[in-house]
Design a protein around this motif. Sequence first.
Motif, short mmCIF file in Angstrom:
data_model
loop_
_atom_site.label_atom_id
_atom_site.label_comp_id
_atom_site.label_asym_id
_atom_site.label_seq_id
_atom_site.Cartn_x
_atom_site.Cartn_y
_atom_site.Cartn_z
N MET A 1 48.82 36.32 50.69
CA MET A 1 47.84 35.28 50.42
C MET A 1 47.26 34.76 51.72
SD MET A 1 49.11 33.00 47.21
CE MET A 1 47.54 32.22 47.09
N THR A 2 46.15 34.11 51.59
CA THR A 2 45.48 33.60 52.77
C THR A 2 46.04 32.27 53.21
OG1 THR A 2 43.79 32.56 51.41
CG2 THR A 2 43.34 34.79 52.19
N GLY A 3 46.80 31.59 52.37
CA GLY A 3 47.37 30.31 52.72
C GLY A 3 46.44 29.15 52.42
N LYS A 4 45.30 29.42 51.82
CA LYS A 4 44.36 28.36 51.48
C LYS A 4 44.80 27.67 50.19
CE LYS A 4 40.23 30.54 53.35
NZ LYS A 4 38.90 31.03 53.01
N ARG A 5 44.45 26.39 50.11
CA ARG A 5 44.70 25.68 48.86
C ARG A 5 43.68 26.14 47.83
NH1 ARG A 5 44.64 19.61 50.58
NH2 ARG A 5 43.39 19.67 48.69
N ALA A 6 43.99 25.91 46.56
CA ALA A 6 43.12 26.37 45.48
C ALA A 6 41.70 25.79 45.60
CB ALA A 6 43.71 26.00 44.13
N ASP A 7 41.58 24.54 46.03
CA ASP A 7 40.25 23.92 46.14
C ASP A 7 39.49 24.36 47.38
OD1 ASP A 7 42.01 22.59 47.76
OD2 ASP A 7 41.19 20.60 47.36
N GLU A 8 40.13 25.11 48.29
CA GLU A 8 39.46 25.59 49.50
C GLU A 8 38.95 27.02 49.35
OE1 GLU A 8 42.40 25.14 52.52
OE2 GLU A 8 42.11 22.99 52.71
N ARG A 9 39.25 27.67 48.24
CA ARG A 9 38.82 29.06 48.05
C ARG A 9 37.37 29.11 47.58
NH1 ARG A 9 44.19 29.90 45.22
NH2 ARG A 9 45.48 30.82 46.83
N SER A 10 36.69 30.17 48.03
CA SER A 10 35.32 30.36 47.57
C SER A 10 35.35 30.93 46.15
CB SER A 10 34.60 31.34 48.50
OG SER A 10 35.13 32.65 48.33
N PRO A 11 34.25 30.81 45.43
CA PRO A 11 34.21 31.35 44.06
C PRO A 11 34.50 32.86 44.02
CG PRO A 11 32.36 29.89 44.43
CD PRO A 11 33.05 30.05 45.74
N GLU A 12 34.07 33.57 45.06
CA GLU A 12 34.32 35.01 45.10
C GLU A 12 35.83 35.28 45.23
OE1 GLU A 12 32.12 33.57 47.29
OE2 GLU A 12 30.32 34.07 46.15
N GLU A 13 36.51 34.48 46.07
CA GLU A 13 37.95 34.64 46.25
C GLU A 13 38.70 34.33 44.96
OE1 GLU A 13 38.93 33.69 50.90
OE2 GLU A 13 38.45 31.99 49.59
N VAL A 14 38.26 33.28 44.27
CA VAL A 14 38.89 32.91 43.00
C VAL A 14 38.69 34.03 41.98
CG1 VAL A 14 38.82 31.29 41.07
CG2 VAL A 14 38.68 30.44 43.42
N GLN A 15 37.48 34.55 41.91
CA GLN A 15 37.17 35.63 40.97
C GLN A 15 38.03 36.86 41.27
OE1 GLN A 15 35.11 35.00 38.52
NE2 GLN A 15 35.28 37.00 37.56
N ASP A 16 38.16 37.21 42.54
CA ASP A 16 38.96 38.37 42.94
C ASP A 16 40.43 38.14 42.61
OD1 ASP A 16 39.31 40.95 44.28
OD2 ASP A 16 40.36 39.76 45.81
N LEU A 17 40.91 36.93 42.86
CA LEU A 17 42.31 36.60 42.56
C LEU A 17 42.58 36.71 41.06
CD1 LEU A 17 44.96 35.51 43.82
CD2 LEU A 17 44.15 33.23 43.22
N LEU A 18 41.69 36.19 40.25
CA LEU A 18 41.86 36.26 38.80
C LEU A 18 41.79 37.70 38.30
CD1 LEU A 18 39.76 33.16 37.66
CD2 LEU A 18 42.25 33.39 37.68
N ARG A 19 40.90 38.50 38.89
CA ARG A 19 40.77 39.90 38.49
C ARG A 19 42.05 40.67 38.83
NH1 ARG A 19 39.81 44.28 41.13
NH2 ARG A 19 39.28 43.18 43.05
N ARG A 20 42.57 40.46 40.05
CA ARG A 20 43.81 41.15 40.45
C ARG A 20 45.00 40.70 39.60
NH1 ARG A 20 45.07 40.33 46.26
NH2 ARG A 20 43.96 38.40 45.98
N ARG A 21 45.03 39.41 39.28
CA ARG A 21 46.12 38.89 38.44
C ARG A 21 46.05 39.50 37.05
NH1 ARG A 21 47.16 34.41 35.00
NH2 ARG A 21 49.27 33.62 35.27
N ALA A 22 44.86 39.61 36.49
CA ALA A 22 44.70 40.20 35.16
C ALA A 22 45.15 41.66 35.16
CB ALA A 22 43.25 40.09 34.70
N ILE A 23 44.79 42.40 36.20
CA ILE A 23 45.21 43.80 36.31
C ILE A 23 46.72 43.89 36.40
CG2 ILE A 23 45.19 45.82 37.82
CD1 ILE A 23 42.26 45.04 38.52
N PHE A 24 47.32 43.03 37.24
CA PHE A 24 48.77 43.04 37.39
C PHE A 24 49.47 42.74 36.06
CE2 PHE A 24 52.59 40.44 37.95
CZ PHE A 24 53.41 41.37 38.57
#
Length: 60
Positions: A1-24
Amino acid sequence: MTGKRADERSPEEVQDLLRRRAIFLRELAEARELRRRVAPRRSRRAEIRATLRMRSFRIG
């Protein structure tokens, strides 16, 4: 992880995180289902081998 808090992530990072989580989670569910389907065969095979072993050690 990048170590950023949830409110510091860009929308693209959030989208990528959710996509990877769904795949996992999808792959984890598939692995659990496969294990559930394969395990009975494995235990049945072990039972048959144990029975054959016991037959081979009987005297008489």
